[in-house]
Write a protein that holds these residues in place. Sequence first.
Motif, mmCIF file in Angstrom:
data_model
loop_
_atom_site.group_PDB
_atom_site.id
_atom_site.type_symbol
_atom_site.label_atom_id
_atom_site.label_comp_id
_atom_site.label_asym_id
_atom_site.label_seq_id
_atom_site.Cartn_x
_atom_site.Cartn_y
_atom_site.Cartn_z
ATOM 1 N N SER A 61 6.795 10.099 12.188
ATOM 2 C CA SER A 61 6.442 10.598 10.690
ATOM 3 C C SER A 61 6.388 12.101 11.058
ATOM 4 O O SER A 61 6.337 12.987 9.968
ATOM 5 N N ALA A 62 6.072 12.512 12.027
ATOM 6 C CA ALA A 62 5.972 14.040 12.354
ATOM 7 C C ALA A 62 7.494 14.669 12.593
ATOM 8 O O ALA A 62 7.441 16.068 12.672
ATOM 9 N N PHE A 63 8.632 13.935 12.305
ATOM 10 C CA PHE A 63 9.913 14.577 12.760
ATOM 11 C C PHE A 63 10.852 14.082 11.270
ATOM 12 O O PHE A 63 10.523 13.321 10.518
ATOM 13 N N SER A 64 12.064 14.898 10.987
ATOM 14 C CA SER A 64 12.608 14.686 10.015
ATOM 15 C C SER A 64 13.741 13.935 10.683
ATOM 16 O O SER A 64 14.481 13.112 9.735
ATOM 17 N N PHE A 107 0.881 -1.120 0.154
ATOM 18 C CA PHE A 107 -0.018 -0.078 -0.093
ATOM 19 C C PHE A 107 0.942 1.046 0.103
ATOM 20 O O PHE A 107 1.635 1.455 1.199
ATOM 21 N N ASP A 108 1.080 1.915 -0.860
ATOM 22 C CA ASP A 108 1.744 3.022 -1.301
ATOM 23 C C ASP A 108 1.371 4.216 -1.500
ATOM 24 O O ASP A 108 0.166 4.470 -2.149
ATOM 25 N N VAL A 109 1.757 5.347 -0.882
ATOM 26 C CA VAL A 109 1.166 6.659 -0.727
ATOM 27 C C VAL A 109 2.268 7.666 -1.021
ATOM 28 O O VAL A 109 3.568 7.385 -0.540
ATOM 29 N N PRO A 110 2.038 8.813 -1.570
ATOM 30 C CA PRO A 110 3.182 9.964 -1.403
ATOM 31 C C PRO A 110 3.657 10.026 -0.124
ATOM 32 O O PRO A 110 2.803 10.385 0.682
ATOM 33 N N SER A 111 4.775 10.100 0.199
ATOM 34 C CA SER A 111 5.473 10.355 1.623
ATOM 35 C C SER A 111 5.429 12.002 2.171
ATOM 36 O O SER A 111 5.211 12.035 3.057
ATOM 37 N N SER A 112 5.466 12.857 1.030
ATOM 38 C CA SER A 112 5.497 14.137 1.406
ATOM 39 C C SER A 112 4.728 14.976 0.482
ATOM 40 O O SER A 112 5.416 15.855 -0.248
ATOM 41 N N PRO A 113 3.628 15.021 0.381
ATOM 42 C CA PRO A 113 2.702 15.705 -0.543
ATOM 43 C C PRO A 113 2.839 17.223 -0.103
ATOM 44 O O PRO A 113 2.993 17.557 0.984
ATOM 45 N N ALA A 152 1.674 9.564 5.554
ATOM 46 C CA ALA A 152 2.299 10.741 4.665
ATOM 47 C C ALA A 152 2.155 12.050 5.721
ATOM 48 O O ALA A 152 1.325 12.154 6.349
ATOM 49 N N ARG A 153 3.049 12.883 5.458
ATOM 50 C CA ARG A 153 3.002 14.265 6.046
ATOM 51 C C ARG A 153 2.868 15.349 5.135
ATOM 52 O O ARG A 153 3.738 15.530 4.110
ATOM 53 N N THR A 180 -7.002 14.301 -1.914
ATOM 54 C CA THR A 180 -6.438 15.806 -1.989
ATOM 55 C C THR A 180 -5.771 15.964 -0.731
ATOM 56 O O THR A 180 -6.302 15.814 0.267
ATOM 57 N N ALA A 181 -4.406 16.332 -0.735
ATOM 58 C CA ALA A 181 -3.783 16.681 0.648
ATOM 59 C C ALA A 181 -4.320 18.007 1.098
ATOM 60 O O ALA A 181 -4.630 18.871 0.517
ATOM 61 N N PRO A 182 -4.724 17.657 2.626
ATOM 62 C CA PRO A 182 -4.988 19.027 3.232
ATOM 63 C C PRO A 182 -3.919 20.060 3.376
ATOM 64 O O PRO A 182 -2.913 19.884 2.766
ATOM 65 N N GLU A 183 -3.998 20.988 4.167
ATOM 66 C CA GLU A 183 -3.117 22.018 4.375
ATOM 67 C C GLU A 183 -1.635 21.586 5.022
ATOM 68 O O GLU A 183 -0.928 21.991 4.538
ATOM 69 N N SER A 184 -2.251 20.906 6.195
ATOM 70 C CA SER A 184 -0.909 20.390 6.812
ATOM 71 C C SER A 184 -1.117 19.349 7.678
ATOM 72 O O SER A 184 -2.471 19.076 8.138
ATOM 73 N N GLY A 185 -0.150 18.494 8.222
ATOM 74 C CA GLY A 185 -0.265 17.573 9.160
ATOM 75 C C GLY A 185 0.066 16.027 8.656
ATOM 76 O O GLY A 185 0.532 15.970 7.665
ATOM 77 N N VAL A 186 -0.301 15.202 9.628
ATOM 78 C CA VAL A 186 0.111 13.607 9.332
ATOM 79 C C VAL A 186 -1.018 13.065 8.906
ATOM 80 O O VAL A 186 -2.035 13.093 9.738
ATOM 81 N N LEU A 187 -0.926 12.353 7.536
ATOM 82 C CA LEU A 187 -2.056 11.687 7.112
ATOM 83 C C LEU A 187 -2.017 10.137 7.528
ATOM 84 O O LEU A 187 -0.903 9.531 7.141
ATOM 85 N N ARG A 188 -2.846 9.580 8.209
ATOM 86 C CA ARG A 188 -2.713 8.131 8.430
ATOM 87 C C ARG A 188 -3.689 7.557 7.562
ATOM 88 O O ARG A 188 -4.819 7.512 7.905
ATOM 89 N N TYR A 189 -3.527 6.592 6.532
ATOM 90 C CA TYR A 189 -4.410 5.941 5.945
ATOM 91 C C TYR A 189 -4.457 4.660 6.071
ATOM 92 O O TYR A 189 -3.442 3.770 6.561
ATOM 93 N N THR A 190 -5.865 4.089 6.040
ATOM 94 C CA THR A 190 -5.984 2.637 6.360
ATOM 95 C C THR A 190 -7.014 1.983 5.262
ATOM 96 O O THR A 190 -8.206 2.534 4.970
ATOM 97 N N LEU A 191 -6.549 1.048 4.548
ATOM 98 C CA LEU A 191 -7.161 0.284 3.549
ATOM 99 C C LEU A 191 -7.703 -1.152 4.209
ATOM 100 O O LEU A 191 -6.584 -1.893 4.905
ATOM 101 N N THR A 192 -8.706 -1.547 4.233
ATOM 102 C CA THR A 192 -9.373 -2.574 4.661
ATOM 103 C C THR A 192 -10.382 -3.445 3.736
ATOM 104 O O THR A 192 -11.060 -2.951 3.126
ATOM 105 N N LEU A 193 -9.976 -4.619 3.478
ATOM 106 C CA LEU A 193 -10.653 -5.670 2.814
ATOM 107 C C LEU A 193 -11.601 -6.629 3.705
ATOM 108 O O LEU A 193 -11.050 -7.135 4.483
#
Length: 396
Positions: free
Chosen positions: A327-330, A192-198, A280-281, A249-262
């Motif tokens: 994920s909130a830190f570099s 499950f792949d998402v862009p890491s830094s949109p 993603a952050r 669509t990425a929001p303004e800022s913050g950490v995005l935690r995606y969950t995909l369930t079958l």
Amino acid sequence: MIRLVAPVWLALALPLWLLFRGRFGDRRLGRALRWAVAICLLLALARPVAHVPAREGIIVAIADRSASMPTDAARTQQEWLTRLEQAMPARSKLGVIAFAERVSIEQAPQGAGFGGFTSQLDGHGSTLADAIETALTLIPRQAAARLLVMSDGLHTGIDPMKPVMTAMARNISVDYRYQTRPAAADVAIEAFDVPSSPRPGERMVLTAWIRSPQPGALHPYRLERNGRLLSVGKRTMSGGLDRVQFVDTAPESGVLRYTLTLEPTPDDPRPENNTARALARVDEETPPLLCLSPNPESGLSDLLRRSGVRIVEQHPRDFDGSLATLSAFSAVLIENTPAADLGRASLFGLAAWVRELGGGLMKTGGRQAYGTGGYFQSPLDPMLPFSMELRREHRK
């Protein structure tokens, strides 16, 4: 073990001498009999020992209770242990160990019957090597013993072959009963792949790779972001490995935690691999640096802050080491901190974050760091560019 003492050898030698001394006049036969008597006397003085295998001994059963095991694994293991008790000799002893993310001694070796598993293990891990090492500590030196491993063979942590070689060196046999789930009807999310830094407002493509055993099957799915439902529906599978894509669509800022369930089918043997998570952050500026230090007055954080680095300070014992937190830190700076303050779970999470997601890691020295701090053979050991083994001359 049988010790052949002097009277046994004398009992063999003297009748031979008395029986044949007066009956045979052949000198060669007499000479041979005298040599036989001499050899028996020498053996009597040497007190030789004969080792014979004994059926009585110690058996330590090692039961895998991790999440990858079949749903009826505990019941099957209990049945095997019951049969083992019925077949064991009367003076044998049985010990039982259960393991998952940690090791639990269910029963020390004893003659009484095993009453059943009582330890509570969450199943997130399979420390097979630690379980074998614990089993070896329950067996006295020179004792006749066997190990019975009931597992699917999947493990976390160190390679279990190391303690197995230790058992073989002690002449302890390791038997294996294989338990696994059937994979014929298994539906799994393999990636499950998402862009890491949109960037804020960027359209993102989320890609999931799903393996399905049958073509044409409809699999209901749910996609959530930070606990909020984004998409729900059904997808038709071609059989084999399918690529399924979603758009967000990425929001303004913050950490995005995606969950995909079958949604699992009734005959799905491994429903736990029907869920995948990704992080993603979204941030216009570089994420801050996390400084883990047991001594906030050391001055290192103030020095970096005056250099223009954004710093977030935290005590090592308050650090959970999860990918969601990291994920909130570099990068993470560990300042003169013993490994015990971070905990093994946090060390594993930090190592995965650096190795798989490219997070930064910096470590400072001191009396509680590196080898003296307990980092030798820890998850961070192979990532640091030096050896943390405490050599003998350093100990002196």
